[in-house]
Enzyme design. Sequence first.
Site: not given
Ligand code: ZN
Length: 398
Positions: A188, A272, A324, A327, A342, A345, A352
């Site tokens: 990233d 990216e 995330c 998850c 998150c 989770c 980054d």
């Molecule tokens: Zn998560």
Amino acid sequence: MLIYEYKVHGNNKQYAAIDEAIRVTQFIRNKCLCLWMDTRGITKNDLQCYCAVLAKEFPFAACLNSQARQAAADRAWFAISRFYHNCQAHKPGKKGYPRFQHDNRSVEYKTTGWKLEPDGKHITFTDGCGIGRVRLIGNTGQRIEEFPTKQIKRVRLIKRADGYYVQFAVDAERRIEHVQIGLHAGIDMGLKEFLTDSDGNTVANPRHLRKAERRLKTLHRRLSRTQKKSANRKKARKALAKAYLKVQRQREDFARKTASTLISSHDLIAYENLKIANLVKNRKLAKSISDASWGRFLSWLTYYGLVHAIPVIAVEPAFTSQDCSACGTRVKKSLSVRTHICSSCGLVLDRDHNAARNILEKAYRTGGQSGTGGQPHNASGQTASTRLSKRMSSKRAG
Ligand SMILES: [Zn+2]
């Protein structure tokens, strides 16, 4: 193509002759453009023929080697065809209507009009421009004389702020035997760190331009204080151009070294596919982005990927920093939020770092976008996607 560059050492008369050759190149290019503007439906071949007409009409144009004249016409055609292409593709915004050039800095010979001496330390330009024999100064690692002359396809003379250079384009492929590491990385690119990979390693942002900015500012001020057409103005302008050249070289060096290190320590890189041109339009970010010189870095990354025959994969940028990486829950955050937390989770990760993990995962999922050069063949003739699907299936099996 490999590019070898040397500094040119000659006398002032020879430098003046190089300047003249550069001027003639610009003259021919602009004349070709004129012809295109005045005549509908002109082709590349018409421009090539026009070179001979120009040579007859203008004695100074006849002095330049015929292939170099044609290379000048090719430049005009390049500008024209890019314009056509943009129109046909309905590119939004400006289409890049070809413009007359005023600041050309180079002249390109092809396979004639020059002779490289066997020691590789001198080159003689044999056309009517009168450049003659000049000395070549390069680092000892590059030995242009070891290539057969017919593999040298282009010889380009370039004027820079600190002197004249010659570039040889050699028709040869560079291959480095890649030692398999067993590591894959998603990267990233950011403003805080130059890049963060999916293992959480970072490469700091070199602020070459920022550091040099103060000096550039002083030099700009000095230039604006001088009187027009004075000797001091000339001196000040030269000092400024040299300072810019230095920054440019440092930036290029950093981009190349970072890309090389990254490629030689991994077997797959995913990044990216940012639209840099669009980002730079955002004024607030523009300076640091162009400073960070992502564009140069990415082209070196692709280059070393080919040299090492490892896949370098571009993925679509959508939601890589939001989702995330553990998850998949979308956690909306603004640019100023530096940590991914998150709610689903409980994963807490640097923003980054989380994005880099998503980028790698995305590359596994999609095999990259098509047409991004993301699938060079590796030594055993596999493409990235076949290797990926193998890895995926072994993952599933395990
Ligand atoms: Zn998560």
